[in-house]
Design an enzyme around this catalytic site. Structure first.
Site, PDB file in Angstrom:
ATOM      1  N   HIS A  23     -66.941  14.336  50.466  1.00  0.00           N
ATOM      2  CA  HIS A  23     -66.447  15.714  50.488  1.00  0.00           C
ATOM      3  C   HIS A  23     -67.425  16.656  51.186  1.00  0.00           C
ATOM      4  O   HIS A  23     -67.055  17.780  51.529  1.00  0.00           O
ATOM      5  CB  HIS A  23     -66.209  16.188  49.049  1.00  0.00           C
ATOM      6  CG  HIS A  23     -64.928  16.922  48.841  1.00  0.00           C
ATOM      7  ND1 HIS A  23     -63.868  16.906  49.732  1.00  0.00           N
ATOM      8  CD2 HIS A  23     -64.518  17.715  47.811  1.00  0.00           C
ATOM      9  CE1 HIS A  23     -62.878  17.646  49.257  1.00  0.00           C
ATOM     10  NE2 HIS A  23     -63.251  18.154  48.099  1.00  0.00           N
ATOM     11  N   TYR A  52     -68.622  26.410  45.773  1.00  0.00           N
ATOM     12  CA  TYR A  52     -67.883  25.184  45.481  1.00  0.00           C
ATOM     13  C   TYR A  52     -66.598  25.194  46.299  1.00  0.00           C
ATOM     14  O   TYR A  52     -66.087  26.247  46.692  1.00  0.00           O
ATOM     15  CB  TYR A  52     -67.627  24.959  43.988  1.00  0.00           C
ATOM     16  CG  TYR A  52     -68.914  24.621  43.259  1.00  0.00           C
ATOM     17  CD1 TYR A  52     -69.404  23.319  43.255  1.00  0.00           C
ATOM     18  CD2 TYR A  52     -69.654  25.610  42.632  1.00  0.00           C
ATOM     19  CE1 TYR A  52     -70.602  23.011  42.627  1.00  0.00           C
ATOM     20  CE2 TYR A  52     -70.855  25.317  42.004  1.00  0.00           C
ATOM     21  CZ  TYR A  52     -71.321  24.013  42.009  1.00  0.00           C
ATOM     22  OH  TYR A  52     -72.513  23.713  41.401  1.00  0.00           O
ATOM     23  N   ASN A 104     -58.528  21.314  49.043  1.00  0.00           N
ATOM     24  CA  ASN A 104     -58.737  22.556  48.293  1.00  0.00           C
ATOM     25  C   ASN A 104     -59.577  23.592  49.036  1.00  0.00           C
ATOM     26  O   ASN A 104     -59.365  24.796  48.875  1.00  0.00           O
ATOM     27  CB  ASN A 104     -59.347  22.262  46.924  1.00  0.00           C
ATOM     28  CG  ASN A 104     -58.351  21.596  46.000  1.00  0.00           C
ATOM     29  OD1 ASN A 104     -57.150  21.829  46.102  1.00  0.00           O
ATOM     30  ND2 ASN A 104     -58.836  20.758  45.107  1.00  0.00           N
ATOM     31  N   ASN A 114     -63.394  24.753  45.962  1.00  0.00           N
ATOM     32  CA  ASN A 114     -62.143  25.436  45.619  1.00  0.00           C
ATOM     33  C   ASN A 114     -62.173  26.940  45.843  1.00  0.00           C
ATOM     34  O   ASN A 114     -61.130  27.581  45.805  1.00  0.00           O
ATOM     35  CB  ASN A 114     -61.768  25.157  44.159  1.00  0.00           C
ATOM     36  CG  ASN A 114     -61.504  23.686  43.916  1.00  0.00           C
ATOM     37  OD1 ASN A 114     -61.603  22.856  44.815  1.00  0.00           O
ATOM     38  ND2 ASN A 114     -61.167  23.349  42.692  1.00  0.00           N
ATOM     39  N   TYR A 174     -73.848  16.529  44.793  1.00  0.00           N
ATOM     40  CA  TYR A 174     -72.788  16.323  45.784  1.00  0.00           C
ATOM     41  C   TYR A 174     -73.313  15.955  47.168  1.00  0.00           C
ATOM     42  O   TYR A 174     -72.521  15.648  48.062  1.00  0.00           O
ATOM     43  CB  TYR A 174     -71.917  17.577  45.883  1.00  0.00           C
ATOM     44  CG  TYR A 174     -71.251  17.922  44.583  1.00  0.00           C
ATOM     45  CD1 TYR A 174     -70.177  17.173  44.112  1.00  0.00           C
ATOM     46  CD2 TYR A 174     -71.704  18.976  43.799  1.00  0.00           C
ATOM     47  CE1 TYR A 174     -69.573  17.475  42.909  1.00  0.00           C
ATOM     48  CE2 TYR A 174     -71.102  19.287  42.590  1.00  0.00           C
ATOM     49  CZ  TYR A 174     -70.036  18.535  42.154  1.00  0.00           C
ATOM     50  OH  TYR A 174     -69.442  18.831  40.954  1.00  0.00           O
TER      51      TYR A 174
END
Length: 195
Positions: free
Chosen positions: A23, A69, A117, A71, A18
């Site tokens: 993001h 993460y 999120n 969320n 990532y």
């Protein structure tokens, strides 16, 4: 003047997969701040995040990159807030924003989550929307069905350059944000982008 900042949270996802994605611009922003202050992040398992501490006018300011993460970011944020007795109004969350073009950064207090999120998780775990947000524009793919794929990929080279430039400018405004002079910070940050 508002309350000074005691916690800065950069949102993103852990792992090489990532790194450098849209993001993860919250992580990127926080890395830039830590580097400018010559501090390094260490893993704090009790907070489920990478943490660093900087000082401004004899006040500790904690930097947090949740490793849960996106969320589940709220779990990490809430743990730090509880431990250090930080109220949401003393927190700045730095995150990617689909509704702003690359190169645009906006500062605001409270509001909805815009479907983000990470913000949803923080609001749920803190039972509050009243915290400061530094929204870094990454643009929108144009089709909401493509959003997940879009944010999990790196920005195009020209977009990355615009985002980088905006992050550099926001670093100049950081001292105002840190001491709680949000009105002056917004004026400097937002005026530059309207010219």
């Amino acid at each position: 003047m508002e309350l000074p900042v005691r916690l800065v949270v950069g949102l993103g996802n852990p792992g090489e997969k990532y790194a450098s994605t849209r993001h993860n611009v919250g992580f990127d922003w926080l890395d830039r701040l830590a580097s400018s202050q010559r501090v390094a992040f260490t893993l704090e398992t009790r907070f489920r995040g990478l943490c660093a501490r900087i000082m401004l006018a004899d006040t500790d300011i904690w930097l947090l990159k949740p490793q849960t993460y996106m969320n589940a970011s709220g779990m990490s944020v809430a743990a730090v807030c509880r431990y250090y007795k930080i109220v949401p109004e003393q927190m700045l969350v730095v995150h990617d924003e689909l509704d702003l073009q690359p190169g645009v950064i906006k500062l605001k207090s409270g509001g909805g989550t815009g479907g983000h999120n990470g913000l949803k998780s923080i609001v749920a775990d803190l039972s509050s929307q009243v915290f400061w947000r530094l929204r870094i524009g990454v643009g929108h793919p144009g089709d909401r069905n493509q959003v997940v794929d879009y944010v999990l990929h790196p920005p195009r080279r020209e977009e990355a350059a615009l985002i980088d430039e905006a992050i550099d400018h926001s670093m100049q405004v950081w001292p105002l944000i840190a001491r709680g002079d949000f009105a002056a910070a917004m004026q400097r940050l937002h005026t530059r982008q309207e010219n």
